[in-house]
Design a protein around this motif. Structure first.
Motif, PDB file in Angstrom:
ATOM      1  N   CYS A 261       4.198  -2.801  19.741  1.00  0.00           N
ATOM      2  CA  CYS A 261       3.288  -1.978  18.930  1.00  0.00           C
ATOM      3  C   CYS A 261       3.660  -2.371  17.779  1.00  0.00           C
ATOM      4  CB  CYS A 261       3.978  -0.678  19.233  1.00  0.00           C
ATOM      5  SG  CYS A 261       3.574   0.501  20.558  1.00  0.00           S
ATOM      6  N   PRO A 262       2.769  -2.257  16.446  1.00  0.00           N
ATOM      7  CA  PRO A 262       2.821  -2.604  15.289  1.00  0.00           C
ATOM      8  C   PRO A 262       4.419  -2.020  14.817  1.00  0.00           C
ATOM      9  CG  PRO A 262       0.732  -1.820  15.530  1.00  0.00           C
ATOM     10  CD  PRO A 262       1.460  -1.325  16.922  1.00  0.00           C
ATOM     11  N   LEU A 263       4.850  -2.925  14.201  1.00  0.00           N
ATOM     12  CA  LEU A 263       6.549  -2.591  13.661  1.00  0.00           C
ATOM     13  C   LEU A 263       6.548  -2.581  11.944  1.00  0.00           C
ATOM     14  CD1 LEU A 263       9.425  -2.164  14.042  1.00  0.00           C
ATOM     15  CD2 LEU A 263       9.652  -4.535  14.470  1.00  0.00           C
ATOM     16  N   LYS A 264       6.860  -1.744  11.320  1.00  0.00           N
ATOM     17  CA  LYS A 264       7.074  -1.909   9.892  1.00  0.00           C
ATOM     18  C   LYS A 264       8.342  -1.903   9.395  1.00  0.00           C
ATOM     19  CE  LYS A 264       2.789   0.477   9.229  1.00  0.00           C
ATOM     20  NZ  LYS A 264       2.090   1.758   9.040  1.00  0.00           N
ATOM     21  N   ILE A 265       8.907  -2.782   8.784  1.00  0.00           N
ATOM     22  CA  ILE A 265      10.526  -2.893   8.264  1.00  0.00           C
ATOM     23  C   ILE A 265      10.553  -2.866   6.757  1.00  0.00           C
ATOM     24  CG2 ILE A 265      12.588  -4.031   8.556  1.00  0.00           C
ATOM     25  CD1 ILE A 265      11.264  -5.789  10.774  1.00  0.00           C
ATOM     26  N   ALA A 266      11.430  -2.287   6.312  1.00  0.00           N
ATOM     27  CA  ALA A 266      11.519  -2.096   4.837  1.00  0.00           C
ATOM     28  C   ALA A 266      13.115  -2.688   4.593  1.00  0.00           C
ATOM     29  CB  ALA A 266      11.511  -0.718   4.172  1.00  0.00           C
ATOM     30  N   LEU A 267      13.517  -3.702   3.836  1.00  0.00           N
ATOM     31  CA  LEU A 267      14.682  -4.159   3.522  1.00  0.00           C
ATOM     32  C   LEU A 267      15.263  -3.725   2.238  1.00  0.00           C
ATOM     33  CD1 LEU A 267      14.963  -7.554   5.039  1.00  0.00           C
ATOM     34  CD2 LEU A 267      15.662  -5.617   6.105  1.00  0.00           C
ATOM     35  N   ILE A 268      16.093  -2.856   1.759  1.00  0.00           N
ATOM     36  CA  ILE A 268      16.586  -2.389   0.661  1.00  0.00           C
ATOM     37  C   ILE A 268      17.926  -3.142   0.262  1.00  0.00           C
ATOM     38  CG2 ILE A 268      16.977  -0.539  -0.926  1.00  0.00           C
ATOM     39  CD1 ILE A 268      15.124   0.547   1.789  1.00  0.00           C
ATOM     40  N   TYR A 269      17.929  -3.831  -0.769  1.00  0.00           N
ATOM     41  CA  TYR A 269      19.293  -4.452  -1.119  1.00  0.00           C
ATOM     42  C   TYR A 269      20.173  -3.247  -1.870  1.00  0.00           C
ATOM     43  CZ  TYR A 269      22.249  -8.198  -2.871  1.00  0.00           C
ATOM     44  OH  TYR A 269      23.453  -8.799  -2.879  1.00  0.00           O
ATOM     45  N   SER A 270      21.278  -2.927  -1.179  1.00  0.00           N
ATOM     46  CA  SER A 270      21.924  -2.052  -1.773  1.00  0.00           C
ATOM     47  C   SER A 270      23.464  -2.254  -2.315  1.00  0.00           C
ATOM     48  CB  SER A 270      22.176  -0.964  -0.463  1.00  0.00           C
ATOM     49  OG  SER A 270      20.870  -0.509   0.027  1.00  0.00           O
ATOM     50  N   SER A 271      23.577  -3.251  -3.164  1.00  0.00           N
ATOM     51  CA  SER A 271      24.599  -3.762  -3.561  1.00  0.00           C
ATOM     52  C   SER A 271      24.563  -4.169  -5.296  1.00  0.00           C
ATOM     53  CB  SER A 271      25.394  -5.085  -2.881  1.00  0.00           C
ATOM     54  OG  SER A 271      26.487  -5.428  -3.345  1.00  0.00           O
ATOM     55  N   LYS A 272      25.805  -3.985  -5.797  1.00  0.00           N
ATOM     56  CA  LYS A 272      25.465  -4.278  -7.186  1.00  0.00           C
ATOM     57  C   LYS A 272      26.040  -5.828  -7.521  1.00  0.00           C
ATOM     58  CE  LYS A 272      26.748   0.442  -8.883  1.00  0.00           C
ATOM     59  NZ  LYS A 272      27.674   1.158  -9.712  1.00  0.00           N
ATOM     60  N   GLU A 273      26.495  -6.218  -6.362  1.00  0.00           N
ATOM     61  CA  GLU A 273      26.931  -7.767  -6.445  1.00  0.00           C
ATOM     62  C   GLU A 273      25.853  -8.423  -6.029  1.00  0.00           C
ATOM     63  OE1 GLU A 273      29.902  -8.671  -7.497  1.00  0.00           O
ATOM     64  OE2 GLU A 273      30.164  -6.409  -7.760  1.00  0.00           O
TER      65      GLU A 273
ATOM     66  N   GLY B 219       0.892  -1.195  -0.064  1.00  0.00           N
ATOM     67  CA  GLY B 219       0.042  -0.207   0.110  1.00  0.00           C
ATOM     68  C   GLY B 219       0.871   1.106   0.208  1.00  0.00           C
ATOM     69  N   ARG B 220       0.437   2.203  -1.038  1.00  0.00           N
ATOM     70  CA  ARG B 220       1.365   3.399  -1.045  1.00  0.00           C
ATOM     71  C   ARG B 220       1.374   4.278   0.345  1.00  0.00           C
ATOM     72  NH1 ARG B 220       3.036   6.408  -5.533  1.00  0.00           N
ATOM     73  NH2 ARG B 220       1.923   4.856  -6.970  1.00  0.00           N
ATOM     74  N   ASP B 221       0.430   4.285   1.007  1.00  0.00           N
ATOM     75  CA  ASP B 221       0.378   5.141   2.110  1.00  0.00           C
ATOM     76  C   ASP B 221       1.102   4.659   3.171  1.00  0.00           C
ATOM     77  OD1 ASP B 221      -1.453   6.985   0.836  1.00  0.00           O
ATOM     78  OD2 ASP B 221      -3.064   6.289   1.477  1.00  0.00           O
ATOM     79  N   ALA B 222       0.983   3.502   3.481  1.00  0.00           N
ATOM     80  CA  ALA B 222       1.817   2.624   4.479  1.00  0.00           C
ATOM     81  C   ALA B 222       3.485   2.749   4.277  1.00  0.00           C
ATOM     82  CB  ALA B 222       1.281   1.227   4.646  1.00  0.00           C
ATOM     83  N   VAL B 223       3.756   2.384   2.859  1.00  0.00           N
ATOM     84  CA  VAL B 223       5.231   2.465   2.602  1.00  0.00           C
ATOM     85  C   VAL B 223       5.656   3.750   2.754  1.00  0.00           C
ATOM     86  CG1 VAL B 223       6.642   2.157   0.602  1.00  0.00           C
ATOM     87  CG2 VAL B 223       4.885   0.481   1.160  1.00  0.00           C
ATOM     88  N   ASP B 224       4.843   5.022   1.952  1.00  0.00           N
ATOM     89  CA  ASP B 224       5.348   6.366   2.231  1.00  0.00           C
ATOM     90  C   ASP B 224       5.411   6.602   3.627  1.00  0.00           C
ATOM     91  OD1 ASP B 224       5.390   6.682  -0.508  1.00  0.00           O
ATOM     92  OD2 ASP B 224       3.377   7.597  -0.728  1.00  0.00           O
ATOM     93  N   ALA B 225       4.663   6.220   4.505  1.00  0.00           N
ATOM     94  CA  ALA B 225       4.602   6.688   5.866  1.00  0.00           C
ATOM     95  C   ALA B 225       6.144   6.175   6.649  1.00  0.00           C
ATOM     96  CB  ALA B 225       3.494   6.275   6.875  1.00  0.00           C
ATOM     97  N   LEU B 226       6.208   4.884   6.156  1.00  0.00           N
ATOM     98  CA  LEU B 226       7.271   4.373   6.786  1.00  0.00           C
ATOM     99  C   LEU B 226       8.901   5.076   6.284  1.00  0.00           C
ATOM    100  CD1 LEU B 226       9.197   1.983   8.027  1.00  0.00           C
ATOM    101  CD2 LEU B 226       8.866   0.915   5.841  1.00  0.00           C
TER     102      LEU B 226
END
Length: 137
Positions: free
Chosen positions: A103-115, A24-31
């Motif tokens: 409490c509710p916890l939201k996590i985003a994991l972004i892969y940040s390597s070119k390998e 959901g766009r709103d939840a991701v934007d808020a995070l």
């Protein structure tokens, strides 16, 4: 042959249903606007602890997670999908328990390597991220 009684603790099901995935766009934007962040190679992570939004019907899980592999670093979809599958599997096997976060916890994991890292490296990184988030809560 003697039968040995099974005294092992009951196993919890290691699944990752749709209700535990952040969407959901709103939840991701808020995070991304209000979350704390950190970096454990090869992941940048953002997390936020806060009140549960009533807008999304699938927000029943206390811990919701988003996996992302940017197209900027990995142009081919099959490589992005491979890295997301490895991350989902690593998280699924050692995910945060509902008792760990009141409490509710939201996590985003972004892969940040070119390998393209192997599963063991991704697994260790996600283990470190989970322990860092738990220590900060």
């Amino acid at each position: 042959m003697d039968s040995v009684p099974n005294t092992a603790l009951p196993l919890r099901r290691a699944t990752l249903p749709k209700s535990e995935r952040l969407s959901g766009r709103d939840a991701v934007d808020a995070l991304f606007r209000g979350g704390a962040s950190g970096f454990v190679y090869p992941y940048r992570y953002i997390y936020s602890v806060g009140p549960q939004e009533s807008g999304s019907p699938g927000d029943t899980s206390p811990v919701r997670i988003l996996f992302s592999v940017p197209k900027r670093y990995h142009k081919r979809a099959n490589k992005r999908n491979l890295l997301k599958r490895r991350a989902r599997e690593a998280y699924r096997l050692q995910k945060l328990t509902p008792e760990a976060s009141a409490c509710p916890l939201k996590i985003a994991l972004i892969y940040s390597s070119k390998e393209i890292e192997n599963y063991a490296r991704i697994n260790n990184a996600i283990r470190k991220i989970i322990s860092e988030i738990q220590s900060r809560l």
